[in-house]
Write an enzyme that holds these catalytic residues in place. Structure first.
Site, mmCIF file in Angstrom:
data_model
loop_
_atom_site.group_PDB
_atom_site.id
_atom_site.type_symbol
_atom_site.label_atom_id
_atom_site.label_comp_id
_atom_site.label_asym_id
_atom_site.label_seq_id
_atom_site.Cartn_x
_atom_site.Cartn_y
_atom_site.Cartn_z
ATOM 1 C CG LEU A 1 -2.046 -0.972 1.294
ATOM 2 C CD1 LEU A 1 -2.681 -0.973 2.675
ATOM 3 C CD2 LEU A 1 -3.080 -0.596 0.241
ATOM 4 N N GLY B 1 8.123 6.129 6.953
ATOM 5 C CA GLY B 1 9.387 6.286 7.655
ATOM 6 C C GLY B 1 9.754 5.057 8.459
ATOM 7 C CG ASP C 1 6.694 11.650 11.099
ATOM 8 O OD1 ASP C 1 6.787 10.537 10.577
ATOM 9 O OD2 ASP C 1 7.117 12.685 10.555
#
Ligand SMILES: *[C@@H]1O[C@H](CO)[C@@H](O)[C@H](O)[C@H]1NC(C)=O
Ligand SMILES: *[C@@H]1O[C@H](CO)[C@@H](O)[C@H](O)[C@H]1NC(C)=O
Ligand SMILES: *[C@@H]1O[C@H](CO)[C@@H](O)[C@H](O)[C@H]1NC(C)=O
Ligand SMILES: *[C@@H]1O[C@H](CO)[C@@H](O)[C@H](O)[C@H]1NC(C)=O
Length: 933
Positions: free
Chosen positions: A587, A591, A709
């Site tokens: 998919l 990170g 993040d």
């Protein structure tokens, strides 16, 4: 016949005198100056021919002396002669609206000069002695000139007739001189768009200024400080202070009875908007947006035009109306401290029990039980209104610089157990608290002064007991004895005192050491802390609350560790469902690893296979515990973590499947992916969803997750294009230093808050920054870092913040595909503004996520009264029974935009779930009962 006498020399002289004076022929001196001027101007005005300047148009003389030069708007360029001040009779000089350049000559000693208009030219500098001796000056205007930086000279203070001083956009530096407040005739002072710093002079209090423009200072510090002096400036008509750094509360302006225009937006004003402002009948234009104002949403009469951004503040509501009484009490507490910005920023909304910093509540989330303001650099006094918080158990104000006394009213708090005011500068008598209240007053030199410093050895002979009944007033901590009197021989008193001192000291040491322990857990993660428990107690440090939280969270994670098995999947199963991690099932890549699609018992799932380097083996136990906690985090706008697998080197996370992929794909690569471009409405809803998800993370019951993040590739979309945030809680598991390097390479750099980059210290405000970047991307359709753009546009935040300074550029910055109409554009501007606030450099100046939710939710759906339409799924049908209605609501929920009420209902449900974190929440139950092995 008599001979005619020759004309006597005397008559001749008189005749010549009159001839010269009546004919206006210029004196030789003035002629020289004006001819020099004529030589410097380009083009020379066409009528400036002949030898007598007094005959030239634009020049008028009296007695051969030039009194006025009027050359406004004549398309002149060129410069001015340096000896212009030789025109000793000059009264008026008008040179505005040309393109004259070069240095301005000094006008010193032109004691008749009354008017000087120099605006809208290209003059390059103004000499320091320009104003000296201009004792008749009434009007001076030098707006819009690219002058070298200059300071308004003190010489101007002699211009006692000055009524008007305009120097906007004219590079004025320094501070506003005091003498402007004492010039008796001054009415208009305009100094907008300069580089002024400092505050409003207090001398303004007695001035008759009517028109005060100080807006948009371009210096970094801008104009700052309190604006209380406005309250005494009774002549004010128009006040423009916007786009500065003014702070403190809005003063009572009820004496300014002629004020019609008050522009205060884009400052750092705090506190409650005073009621008196609403009753100034002359007022027609007000702006208050983008401050840190609190309390009730302002309620102006319909006559008043208010800025649209007014809501960008910390008001308790989004419409006029009273605030919750708890809010009002906390605002009085804040007022006592002068509304410091750490509180003004943290305390917005109408429910202090919803994750307000420094405040803790009972389990029902109704009553405030703890107020912990230790170490907040507070000055000011303790508000007696605290006594209205009748459920308060713990009041901690230690390690500040508070003055004044401890209010007597605090003794009426029925539940109070702890009052810690240690290490302040309080004075006065200590009120008498009940015996079950622990009062800490150490480090306040002036409390309990009647007790002698040698340890309270009151001589038996001295009548009247020491008023400070806590005999340990100079010891580290003590229990007040509720006024009990001790009448004992000195020796016994001394022994008891010694005991108390020793006990107190050791208790204090114990507390300190235990606090130290907890602080370590709570400190921002440094290398060695990576992989530790990620629940960060956000209720201040060292205080009782965070102590408790740490106990709770560490206790909890142990519990998870024990019960973790239920969430763990076998690698075998995960291999099977992903077709042995086949490339066809990929998919995406993030990170942390590669994400595969899979199907498990009919449910689509996403399996993230972590790169083995991402999690250091050392932290495995903690990782497992943390993941177990994360599986309990449920929110409709957070991608649910369904479980995990740890076997050998393999670490996998199992998530709910999000069919529409990432926001990044829809925003930046929609063409490649065959998607339609996102409409503004869709973008707004996504922004709000993300805000709500992150808000929830930040305020999980008493604890806080920080995402660290946030970026569009971590925002996933469902088929209804509603968004969920993914990958929360993982960053901290990266081994020392590795993550940051990797993600920066991976392109996260554009989203990281500057303080996070610089120091690695992270608070919820780092997420707010990243969120602001996402908003900018939604508005512009541009990536945070875009190398395909010219250099000055590569870094979205830098470029967009520049755009924000001048709203006129906004339209060009908007994603062209949106092609907004007027209403949409207004909505875009609000989001753009919010993005600006979220990305300010100073973390404490950024709003909380809840603020973002408050701004975005009214934009997504303006509430409008609906007709009772049978077709309308949400219309209230009074024929329905309550269970029926509930059922209908539930059916509608998730498929249509729910009303705010429904939403908050949902939110409170979710909050309840998460506040019992050891109990698996709804979805998890399903998985528990499924055999996944
Ligand atoms: C300031 O003046 C300069 C020219 O001196 C002009 O280009 C600029 O647009 C002005 N700025 C404002 C805000 O008026
Ligand atoms: C009020 O402010 C608006 C926008 O700044 C302006 O267009 C309008 O002329 C002002 N009205 C008055 C009476 O100053
Ligand atoms: C606190 O309670 C007193 C008495 O009930 C009331 O007069 C006062 O307004 C309250 N203060 C606040 C800030 O709510
Ligand atoms: C403490 O308060 C006293 C007055 O009560 C004042 O004189 C002194 O300067 C203050 N000390 C500090 C450190 O603020």
């Amino acid at each position: 016949m008599r001979e005619r006498k020759p004309i006597s020399p005397l008559y001749l002289f008189i005749f010549l005198f009159f001839f010269f004076s009546l004919s206006h022929s210029a004196t030789p001196g003035d002629t020289t100056v004006i001819q020099k001027l004529a030589g410097l101007l380009s083009p020379t005005p066409s009528t400036w021919t002949g030898s007598d300047p007094c005959q030239w148009s634009g020049i008028s003389c009296n007695g051969g002396q030039v009194q006025s030069i009027s050359l406004a708007s004549k398309s002149l360029s060129g410069s001015l002669p340096s000896d212009l001040n030789q025109l000793s009779s000059l009264i008026s000089l008008s040179l505005q609206n040309n393109t004259l350049s070069g240095p301005l000559p000094s006008l010193s000693n032109l004691s008749n000069l009354q008017e000087v208009y120099l605006d809208s030219n290209q003059f390059t500098s103004i000499p320091p002695n320009f104003f000296s001796g201009l004792t008749s000056l009434q009007t001076f205007s030098v707006n819009q000139n690219p002058l070298l930086p200059w300071v308004i000279p003190n010489d101007l203070s002699a211009a006692n007739s000055l009524t008007t001083f305009y120097a906007s956009n004219a590079s004025v530096t320094g501070s506003i001189p005091d003498f402007f407040g004492t010039l008796p005739s001054l009415q208009s002072l305009r100094l907008s768009y300069n580089n002024l710093t400092g505050g409003l002079p207090l001398s303004f209090a007695t001035s008759g200024i009517q028109n005060l423009w100080l807006n948009n200072q371009q210096s970094d510090a801008k104009l700052s400080g309190p604006i209380g002096v406005l309250g005494s400036m009774t002549q004010l008509l128009q006040v423009w202070l916007h786009s500065n750094s003014f702070s403190g509360p809005i003063p009572d302006l009820s004496k300014c009875t002629s004020l019609f225009d008050l522009q205060l937006r884009d400052n750092r004003l705090v506190g409650i908007v005073p009621n008196s402002l609403y009753s100034i009948s002359s007022l027609v234009n007000v702006s208050l947006g983008n401050n840190m104002l609190q309390g009730p949403y302002p309620s102006f009469s319909s006559r008043v035009t208010i800025d649209k951004s007014m809501g960008i503040n910390n008001f308790c509501n989004v419409n006029p109306g009273p605030c919750d009484p708890r809010v009002m009490v906390l605002l009085s507490v804040e007022e006592g401290f002068g509304y410091p910005s750490n509180l003004a920023n943290a305390w917005s909304g109408n429910d202090p029990c919803k994750a307000w910093s420094f405040v803790s509540c009972d389990t029902e989330g109704k009553s405030i039980t703890v107020l912990n303001l230790a170490n907040q650099h507070l000055v000011g006094t303790i508000s007696p209104a605290i006594a209205n918080l009748t459920s308060l158990k713990s009041l901690i104000l230690s390690n500040n610089n508070l003055t004044g006394s401890i209010p007597d009213s605090l003794t009426s708090l029925p539940q109070l157990q702890t009052l810690d005011v240690s290490n302040n500068n309080l004075s006065g008598n200590l009120p008498v608290f009940g015996g079950n209240v622990t009062v800490k007053t150490v480090g306040n030199l002036f409390i309990g002064i009647n007790l002698t410093p040698s340890g309270g050895q009151t001589t038996p002979g001295s009548n009247g007991p020491s008023p400070a009944s806590n005999s340990g007033g100079n010891t580290n901590s003590s229990s007040s004895s509720g006024g009990r009197r001790v009448w004992l021989p000195i020796v016994i008193v001394a022994v008891i005192l010694c005991l108390i001192v020793v006990l107190g000291l050791s208790y204090f040491k114990y507390r300190q050491s235990s606090q130290k322990k907890f602080k370590q857990i709570n400190s921002p993660l440094n290398g060695s802390e990576m992989g530790k428990i990620g629940l960060v107690g956000m209720n201040g440090n060292g205080g009782i609350t965070s102590e408790k939280h740490s106990e709770i969270s560490s206790g909890r994670s142990e519990m998870q560790l024990v019960g973790a098995g239920s969430m763990s999947f076998s690698i075998h199963d995960l291999r099977q469902v992903t077709n042995n991690f086949s490339g066809d099932n990929i998919l995406g890549r993030g990170g942390f690893g590669v994400v595969y699609k899979g199907e498990l018992g009919g449910t689509k799932i996403a399996v993230k296979r972590m790169e083995s380097a991402v999690i250091s083996n050392k932290g495995m136990g903690e990782f497992q515990a943390e993941i177990a906690v994360l599986t309990k985090v449920r929110h409709r706008h957070l991608v649910a973590l369904l479980g995990y697998c740890v076997e050998g080197n393999e670490k996998l996370l199992v998530y709910e499947y999000m069919p529409q992929g990432t926001l990044s794909q829809h925003l930046f690569e929609y063409k490649d992916n065959g998607y339609d471009a996102l409409s503004w409405k869709q973008r707004l809803i996504i922004a709000l969803d993300v805000a709500r998800g992150v808000e929830y993370l930040h305020s999980l019951a008493q604890e806080s997750f920080i995402h660290r993040d946030l970026k569009p590739s971590n925002v996933l979309l469902g088929d209804d294009m509603r968004a969920k945030v993914s990958d929360f809680g993982l960053v901290k598991h990266a081994p020392d230093g590795k993550f940051s390097v990797e993600t920066r390479l991976a392109g996260t750099f554009g989203y990281l808050a500057p303080e996070y980059c610089a120091t690695g210290r992270v608070t919820t405000k780092a997420d707010v920054y990243s969120f602001g970047v996402i908003l900018m991307e939604l508005v512009t359709g541009r990536k945070a870092l875009d190398d395909s753009q010219p250099d000055d546009r590569t870094h979205l935040v830098t470029w967009f913040r520049r755009v924000l300074i001048n709203k006129d550029n906004m339209m060009k910055a908007v994603d062209p595909i949106l092609n907004p109409d007027e209403e949409t554009f207004a909505s875009i501007c609000k989001v753009a503004e919010l993005a600006g606030h979220c990305t300010v450099r100073e973390p404490y100046q950024r709003p909380d996520m809840s603020h973002a939710v408050n701004i975005l939710s009214p934009l997504v759906e303006e509430w409008k009264p609906t007709q009772f339409d049978e077709e309308d799924g949400l219309g209230t049908d009074f024929q329905m029974s309550l269970p029926q209605a509930l059922q209908r609501w539930q059916d509608n929920e998730g498929t249509s935009m729910t009303s705010d009420m429904l939403y908050s209902h949902q939110r409170s449900l979710e909050n309840t779930q998460s506040s019992i974190p050891t109990k698996p929440a709804g979805f998890a139950d399903t998985f528990d009962s499924m055999d996944c092995r």
